[in-house]
Design a protein around this motif. Structure first.
Motif, PDB file in Angstrom:
ATOM      1  N   ILE A  40       1.752  -1.391   0.322  1.00  6.57           N
ATOM      2  CA  ILE A  40      -0.416  -0.129   0.288  1.00  6.57           C
ATOM      3  C   ILE A  40       0.997   0.877  -0.225  1.00  6.57           C
ATOM      4  O   ILE A  40       1.799   1.380   1.305  1.00  6.57           O
ATOM      5  N   LEU A  41       1.080   1.520  -0.983  1.00  6.78           N
ATOM      6  CA  LEU A  41       1.728   3.273  -1.716  1.00  6.78           C
ATOM      7  C   LEU A  41       0.904   4.155  -1.058  1.00  6.78           C
ATOM      8  O   LEU A  41       0.524   4.620  -1.938  1.00  6.78           O
ATOM      9  N   VAL A  42       1.423   5.098   0.056  1.00 11.36           N
ATOM     10  CA  VAL A  42       0.401   5.746  -0.390  1.00 11.36           C
ATOM     11  C   VAL A  42       1.679   7.778  -0.329  1.00 11.36           C
ATOM     12  O   VAL A  42       2.862   7.396  -0.148  1.00 11.36           O
ATOM     13  N   ALA A  43       0.090   7.702  -1.132  1.00  8.00           N
ATOM     14  CA  ALA A  43       1.288   9.516  -0.799  1.00  8.00           C
ATOM     15  C   ALA A  43      -0.353  10.193  -0.449  1.00  8.00           C
ATOM     16  O   ALA A  43      -0.332  10.603  -1.426  1.00  8.00           O
ATOM     17  N   SER A  44       0.196  10.481   0.266  1.00 11.06           N
ATOM     18  CA  SER A  44      -0.816  11.533   0.569  1.00 11.06           C
ATOM     19  C   SER A  44      -0.714  13.444   1.132  1.00 11.06           C
ATOM     20  O   SER A  44      -1.952  14.270   1.633  1.00 11.06           O
ATOM     21  N   GLY A  45       0.520  13.326   1.108  1.00 14.40           N
ATOM     22  CA  GLY A  45       1.026  14.609   0.697  1.00 14.40           C
ATOM     23  C   GLY A  45      -0.079  16.198  -0.208  1.00 14.40           C
ATOM     24  O   GLY A  45      -0.557  15.059  -0.764  1.00 14.40           O
ATOM     25  N   SER A  50       1.271  15.976  -3.703  1.00  9.36           N
ATOM     26  CA  SER A  50       1.655  15.064  -5.431  1.00  9.36           C
ATOM     27  C   SER A  50       1.238  13.999  -4.369  1.00  9.36           C
ATOM     28  O   SER A  50       1.856  13.489  -3.107  1.00  9.36           O
ATOM     29  N   HIS A  51       0.276  12.879  -5.296  1.00  9.24           N
ATOM     30  CA  HIS A  51       0.207  11.592  -4.598  1.00  9.24           C
ATOM     31  C   HIS A  51       0.542  10.631  -5.859  1.00  9.24           C
ATOM     32  O   HIS A  51       0.493  10.983  -7.276  1.00  9.24           O
ATOM     33  N   ALA A  52       1.195   9.202  -5.818  1.00 10.57           N
ATOM     34  CA  ALA A  52       0.719   8.103  -7.026  1.00 10.57           C
ATOM     35  C   ALA A  52       0.660   7.084  -6.686  1.00 10.57           C
ATOM     36  O   ALA A  52       0.380   6.561  -5.220  1.00 10.57           O
TER      37      ALA A  52
END
Ligand code: CAO
Length: 439
Positions: free
Chosen positions: A131-136, A139-141
């Motif tokens: 589970i690769l999270v980008a909640s900044g 950006s996210h992906a």
């Protein structure tokens, strides 16, 4: 072969998440664990993997749908019969909760790179389950996008996302990679110009040959000339100067110069005329700054001259030409030419040039297109003078005059065509009127 439904698995406490990307097409042949769709909650995004290998018969979702555990994703025609055995691998639910708790602690943390490794698991998860999270905020992906980026060695922090909430999509990475590949590279001499390979010809099949190694000077100057030729867009402006009076004056001074041990050649006068023109058109006494953003304007006047030596071409520099008279310039020219031919030039003798003169007048030829000695922005080629019939408007007759051909190559990124013509017109006027030149 059997057709099966693929359902959203247990995704933990998230009872309704958005479908933000469909990663498959009808008819795709996929392998177990390949990502099918990307879903996103307000805290995390994740790929939903396929539990079976097979061919996608139908997709039952679209971007924007809301899904939860048990929602139908697609119909798959299974190409393998697998005996389902309960697995002890970490579940999607556990992983998403793990990450969600991390994200909650650092809601504006930058995108972790590479994020797959941040999971504190004893055994790494298969990528589709990571589970690769980008909640900044910025950006996210999704995991599949991250995997794609990782395979290409792309740092996602440099990629601009074009998806909803600036999410980075596969196409963003493709655009980024394309633009990076098109950027000038330092290892190809500052250009992105890649010529096709030279044909490998066996010259012995045509006749007798002999191989000689290139001199050190030729190797160095060759690389520089090539870089300058392909990086600076060259334009060459031609003109002719009437140097009849100047040549008479030079000859009249020659005896006096000889007494001082100096050979007073035309080149010394050319240097004086060029500095005069550089003062009138300072753009020619500039260089593009290393970052390509500015012009460096020089308030000093050092003139290089191409010097033919048995080992190849070198460019010694006469310093502070503005402050010197023609005899002093001629003296410097003589000393530097001698040093060049005796291979005694020091680095300092060849540094600090603002503008270069390449004179082939002592050899012959009518005109040529000299290559700019970058980062200088212009070079003057001087060819052999000859007697030409020039029309005299006052007496309405042609007169035999000594005419000097000039070829000014300039870097069109810096110098406009009009300035190129103004510069040679100014030079021509200076060379035609010796009083102006020596004032
Ligand atoms: N037209 C007619 N005659 C000319 C002339 C011109 N434009 N320029 C020079 N001459 C004459 C000189 O008056 C001299 O004649 P005398 O021996 O009768 O006095 C003779 O040609 C030889 O001159 P020189 O070469 O000794 O002196 P210079 O100051 O003109 O040039 C130097 C010095 C170092 C520039 C020259 O020797 C040289 O190496 N030239 C080659 C430069 C070169 O390779 N350029 C190409 C680089 S690739 O872009």
């Amino acid at each position: 072969m059997t057709t099966e439904e693929i359902l959203i698995p247990d995704i933990g406490s998230f009872d309704s998440v958005d479908v933000i990307e469909i990663l498959i097409n009808k008819g795709d042949e996929i392998k177990k664990e390949d990502p099918l769709i990307t879903v996103e909650s307000d805290k995390a995004s994740m790929d939903i993997p396929t539990p079976h290998s097979g061919i996608i018969k139908e997709i039952k979702l679209k971007v924007g749908d809301k899904v939860k555990e048990g929602s139908l994703v697609a119909l798959i025609e299974k190409t393998e019969v697998s005996i389902e055995t309960p697995k002890k691998e970490p579940s999607v639910k556990k992983a998403i909760e793990n990450i969600a708790s991390k994200v909650a602690l650092e809601p504006t943390s930058p995108v972790p790179e590479p994020p797959a490794t941040i999971l504190p698991l004893e055994k790494p998860l298969p990528i589709s389950e990571s589970i690769l999270v980008a909640s900044g905020k910025n950006s996210h992906a999704s995991p599949s996008v991250r995997k794609f980026a990782r395979n290409l060695g792309v740092n996602l922090n440099f990629v601009k996302g074009s998806g909803p909430k600036n999410r980075i999509l596969i196409k963003d990475i493709e655009i980024y990679v394309k633009s990076e590949l098109n950027k000038p590279r330092t290892d190809d001499m500052g250009t992105h110009f890649s010529p096709i390979a030279m044909p490998d010809i066996d010259f012995t099949s045509f006749g007798d040959i002999e191989e000689k190694s290139l001199s050190k000077i030729k190797k160095i100057s060759g690389a520089n000339l090539h870089r300058n030729w392909v990086t600076a867009p060259h334009v060459t402006q031609f003109d002719d100067a009437d140097i009849t009076d100047l040549e008479a004056f030079r000859k009249s001074m020659q005896k006096e110069a000889e007494k001082k041990g100096v050979k007073l050649t035309l080149l010394a006068f050319m240097m004086k005329a060029c500095v005069n023109a550089l003062k009138a058109y300072p753009i020619f006494n500039s260089s593009i700054s290393p970052n390509g953003e500015n012009l460096v304007m020089k308030n000093y006047y050092n003139i290089g001259f191409a010097c033919d030596t048995p080992d190849g071409l070198v460019v010694p520099v006469v310093k502070d030409v503005l402050k010197k008279d023609v005899l002093e310039i001629a003296q410097d020219l003589g000393n530097l030419s001698k040093k060049a031919r005796e291979r005694k030039l020091k680095i300092d003798d060849m540094q600090g040039g603002c503008f270069t003169i390449s004179s082939l007048g002592g050899i012959g030829g009518t005109k040529f297109t000299p290559i700019i000695n970058c980062p200088e922005v212009a070079i003057l080629g001087v060819s052999r003078s000859s007697i030409q019939p020039i029309y005299n408007k006052t007496i309405k007759e042609f007169e035999p005059r000594l005419v000097l051909p000039l070829s000014l190559s300039y870097d069109h990124r810096v110098v406009d065509g009009a300035d190129g013509a103004r510069f040679t017109t100014h030079l021509r006027a200076m060379l035609s009127d010796v009083r102006k030149l020596l004032l």
